[in-house]
Scaffold this motif. Sequence first.
Motif, PDB file in Angstrom:
ATOM      1  N   ASP A 200       0.844  -1.302  -0.010  1.00  0.00           N
ATOM      2  CA  ASP A 200      -0.274   0.071  -0.316  1.00  0.00           C
ATOM      3  C   ASP A 200       0.873   1.174   0.257  1.00  0.00           C
ATOM      4  O   ASP A 200       0.538   1.823  -0.765  1.00  0.00           O
ATOM      5  CB  ASP A 200      -0.566  -0.201   0.865  1.00  0.00           C
ATOM      6  CG  ASP A 200      -1.624  -0.986   1.004  1.00  0.00           C
ATOM      7  OD1 ASP A 200      -2.426  -1.259  -0.052  1.00  0.00           O
ATOM      8  OD2 ASP A 200      -2.354  -1.517   2.261  1.00  0.00           O
ATOM      9  N   ARG A 201       1.885   1.408   1.115  1.00  0.00           N
ATOM     10  CA  ARG A 201       2.512   2.424   0.734  1.00  0.00           C
ATOM     11  C   ARG A 201       3.766   2.676  -0.680  1.00  0.00           C
ATOM     12  O   ARG A 201       4.278   3.142  -0.402  1.00  0.00           O
ATOM     13  CB  ARG A 201       3.646   2.211   2.030  1.00  0.00           C
ATOM     14  CG  ARG A 201       2.903   2.364   3.344  1.00  0.00           C
ATOM     15  CD  ARG A 201       4.223   1.487   4.887  1.00  0.00           C
ATOM     16  NE  ARG A 201       3.027   2.255   6.056  1.00  0.00           N
ATOM     17  CZ  ARG A 201       3.425   1.978   6.444  1.00  0.00           C
ATOM     18  NH1 ARG A 201       4.904   1.971   6.763  1.00  0.00           N
ATOM     19  NH2 ARG A 201       2.715   1.915   7.476  1.00  0.00           N
TER      20      ARG A 201
ATOM     21  N   ILE B 169       2.471   1.545  -3.466  1.00  0.00           N
ATOM     22  CA  ILE B 169       1.520   2.658  -4.258  1.00  0.00           C
ATOM     23  C   ILE B 169       1.337   3.630  -4.142  1.00  0.00           C
ATOM     24  O   ILE B 169       1.525   4.257  -4.989  1.00  0.00           O
ATOM     25  CB  ILE B 169       0.120   1.801  -3.909  1.00  0.00           C
ATOM     26  CG1 ILE B 169       0.905   0.139  -4.521  1.00  0.00           C
ATOM     27  CG2 ILE B 169      -1.048   2.089  -5.184  1.00  0.00           C
ATOM     28  CD1 ILE B 169      -0.403  -1.025  -4.682  1.00  0.00           C
ATOM     29  N   ARG B 170       1.362   4.126  -2.530  1.00  0.00           N
ATOM     30  CA  ARG B 170       0.709   5.695  -2.688  1.00  0.00           C
ATOM     31  C   ARG B 170       2.653   6.555  -2.573  1.00  0.00           C
ATOM     32  O   ARG B 170       1.975   7.503  -3.736  1.00  0.00           O
ATOM     33  CB  ARG B 170       0.970   5.574  -1.007  1.00  0.00           C
ATOM     34  CG  ARG B 170       0.879   6.863  -0.587  1.00  0.00           C
ATOM     35  CD  ARG B 170       1.243   7.744   1.541  1.00  0.00           C
ATOM     36  NE  ARG B 170       2.507   6.526   1.041  1.00  0.00           N
ATOM     37  CZ  ARG B 170       3.435   6.342   2.461  1.00  0.00           C
ATOM     38  NH1 ARG B 170       1.917   6.441   3.224  1.00  0.00           N
ATOM     39  NH2 ARG B 170       4.582   5.668   2.726  1.00  0.00           N
ATOM     40  N   ASP B 171       3.495   5.982  -2.736  1.00  0.00           N
ATOM     41  CA  ASP B 171       4.742   6.919  -3.216  1.00  0.00           C
ATOM     42  C   ASP B 171       4.801   6.930  -4.701  1.00  0.00           C
ATOM     43  O   ASP B 171       5.628   7.850  -5.171  1.00  0.00           O
ATOM     44  CB  ASP B 171       6.269   6.529  -2.261  1.00  0.00           C
ATOM     45  CG  ASP B 171       6.487   6.436  -0.897  1.00  0.00           C
ATOM     46  OD1 ASP B 171       5.335   6.773  -0.550  1.00  0.00           O
ATOM     47  OD2 ASP B 171       6.654   5.747  -0.147  1.00  0.00           O
TER      48      ASP B 171
ATOM     49  N   ALA C 207       2.827   6.564  -6.668  1.00  0.00           N
ATOM     50  CA  ALA C 207       1.881   7.911  -7.257  1.00  0.00           C
ATOM     51  C   ALA C 207       2.138   8.895  -7.020  1.00  0.00           C
ATOM     52  O   ALA C 207       2.006   9.953  -7.720  1.00  0.00           O
ATOM     53  CB  ALA C 207       0.375   7.128  -7.002  1.00  0.00           C
ATOM     54  N   GLU C 208       2.691   9.312  -5.857  1.00  0.00           N
ATOM     55  CA  GLU C 208       2.921  10.612  -5.611  1.00  0.00           C
ATOM     56  C   GLU C 208       4.263  11.115  -6.193  1.00  0.00           C
ATOM     57  O   GLU C 208       4.371  12.182  -6.666  1.00  0.00           O
ATOM     58  CB  GLU C 208       2.672  11.193  -3.445  1.00  0.00           C
ATOM     59  CG  GLU C 208       1.627  10.881  -3.245  1.00  0.00           C
ATOM     60  CD  GLU C 208       1.913  11.547  -1.781  1.00  0.00           C
ATOM     61  OE1 GLU C 208       2.902  12.017  -1.261  1.00  0.00           O
ATOM     62  OE2 GLU C 208       0.911  10.475  -0.964  1.00  0.00           O
TER      63      GLU C 208
ATOM     64  N   GLU D  16       3.646  12.579  -9.810  1.00  0.00           N
ATOM     65  CA  GLU D  16       3.216  13.690  -9.525  1.00  0.00           C
ATOM     66  C   GLU D  16       4.045  14.825  -9.530  1.00  0.00           C
ATOM     67  O   GLU D  16       3.709  16.267 -10.235  1.00  0.00           O
ATOM     68  CB  GLU D  16       2.174  14.228  -8.850  1.00  0.00           C
ATOM     69  CG  GLU D  16       0.565  13.040  -9.028  1.00  0.00           C
ATOM     70  CD  GLU D  16      -0.136  13.393  -7.292  1.00  0.00           C
ATOM     71  OE1 GLU D  16       0.553  14.731  -6.882  1.00  0.00           O
ATOM     72  OE2 GLU D  16      -1.457  12.599  -7.521  1.00  0.00           O
TER      73      GLU D  16
ATOM     74  N   ARG E 282      -5.086  -4.927  -7.089  1.00  0.00           N
ATOM     75  CA  ARG E 282      -4.386  -3.810  -6.583  1.00  0.00           C
ATOM     76  C   ARG E 282      -3.841  -1.981  -6.864  1.00  0.00           C
ATOM     77  O   ARG E 282      -3.679  -1.077  -6.363  1.00  0.00           O
ATOM     78  CB  ARG E 282      -2.718  -3.598  -5.227  1.00  0.00           C
ATOM     79  CG  ARG E 282      -2.642  -5.910  -4.689  1.00  0.00           C
ATOM     80  CD  ARG E 282      -4.115  -5.151  -3.803  1.00  0.00           C
ATOM     81  NE  ARG E 282      -3.120  -3.829  -2.732  1.00  0.00           N
ATOM     82  CZ  ARG E 282      -2.676  -4.583  -2.119  1.00  0.00           C
ATOM     83  NH1 ARG E 282      -2.450  -5.500  -1.184  1.00  0.00           N
ATOM     84  NH2 ARG E 282      -2.511  -3.380  -1.176  1.00  0.00           N
TER      85      ARG E 282
ATOM     86  N   ASP F 263       2.785   4.417  11.541  1.00  0.00           N
ATOM     87  CA  ASP F 263       2.351   5.419   9.682  1.00  0.00           C
ATOM     88  C   ASP F 263       3.474   6.333   9.657  1.00  0.00           C
ATOM     89  O   ASP F 263       3.058   7.166   8.527  1.00  0.00           O
ATOM     90  CB  ASP F 263       0.788   5.893   9.799  1.00  0.00           C
ATOM     91  CG  ASP F 263      -0.151   4.294   9.220  1.00  0.00           C
ATOM     92  OD1 ASP F 263      -0.081   3.320   9.242  1.00  0.00           O
ATOM     93  OD2 ASP F 263      -1.249   4.301   9.953  1.00  0.00           O
TER      94      ASP F 263
ATOM     95  N   ARG G 239       9.216   8.717   5.037  1.00  0.00           N
ATOM     96  CA  ARG G 239       9.378   8.186   4.193  1.00  0.00           C
ATOM     97  C   ARG G 239      10.376   8.323   3.484  1.00  0.00           C
ATOM     98  O   ARG G 239      10.752   8.705   2.068  1.00  0.00           O
ATOM     99  CB  ARG G 239       8.250   8.578   3.534  1.00  0.00           C
ATOM    100  CG  ARG G 239       6.936   7.928   4.130  1.00  0.00           C
ATOM    101  CD  ARG G 239       5.612   9.462   3.040  1.00  0.00           C
ATOM    102  NE  ARG G 239       5.277   9.279   2.125  1.00  0.00           N
ATOM    103  CZ  ARG G 239       5.324   9.951   1.274  1.00  0.00           C
ATOM    104  NH1 ARG G 239       3.722  10.829   1.648  1.00  0.00           N
ATOM    105  NH2 ARG G 239       4.348   9.842   0.161  1.00  0.00           N
TER     106      ARG G 239
ATOM    107  N   PHE H 257      10.168   8.319  -0.835  1.00  0.00           N
ATOM    108  CA  PHE H 257       9.495   9.187  -1.371  1.00  0.00           C
ATOM    109  C   PHE H 257      10.684  10.295  -0.959  1.00  0.00           C
ATOM    110  O   PHE H 257      10.739  11.113  -1.752  1.00  0.00           O
ATOM    111  CB  PHE H 257       8.388   9.444  -0.288  1.00  0.00           C
ATOM    112  CG  PHE H 257       7.539  10.488  -1.162  1.00  0.00           C
ATOM    113  CD1 PHE H 257       6.975  10.393  -1.952  1.00  0.00           C
ATOM    114  CD2 PHE H 257       7.701  11.660  -0.379  1.00  0.00           C
ATOM    115  CE1 PHE H 257       6.510  11.633  -2.957  1.00  0.00           C
ATOM    116  CE2 PHE H 257       6.997  13.205  -0.926  1.00  0.00           C
ATOM    117  CZ  PHE H 257       6.566  12.746  -1.976  1.00  0.00           C
TER     118      PHE H 257
END
Length: 184
Positions: free
Chosen positions: A55-56, A58-60, A62-63, A66, A97, A148, A152, A155
């Motif tokens: 999940d992390r 995927i999040r990182d 995507a960011e 950007e 996912r 959480d 990071r 990232f």
Amino acid sequence: MAVTPPVCDFGWKAPDFTLPATDGRTVSLADISGPKGTLVMFICNHCPYVLAVLDRIIRDAAELQELGVGVVAISSNDVAAYPQDSFENMALLASDRELPFPYLYDADQSIARGYDAACTPDFFGFNSDLELQYRGRLDGSTRAAGADELRRDLFEAMKLVAATGIGPAEQIASMGCSIKWKDA
């Protein structure tokens, strides 16, 4: 068995690749290179280290996209010994996912060898000239996801690379399951 890859070899050039993707395309390094940098990740379906932080990742990813960083994941494991890492299962994971990056299959393991990938996950962060600037961990998670509020690392490093072209001098190596190499 947990494996730790070597530290970052600053300036090392990204080896080219062209591999099949789970979405039916064939993807090369040039296809995914971003204007501000490129992140090449070696992951797989079965590794508990990868699954704990997917999940992390995927999040990182995507960011970072950007911010102009191209992102790709490659699986190189021996699927005869680890059928859960098969191309078909990779496609299911990518779909289930909704991975925001191409997930590629390195069937002959030549790309993992070219990158000297050691474990899953193994992160290679390149600047816009495809020079290595980061080879470290996602965050402080181990075989289980950490808190959480963990820093990071990946990232922040790739954000710095996107802004300056240079990665952080201090990097903490990733840790994960060894790449499952085919018998010679």
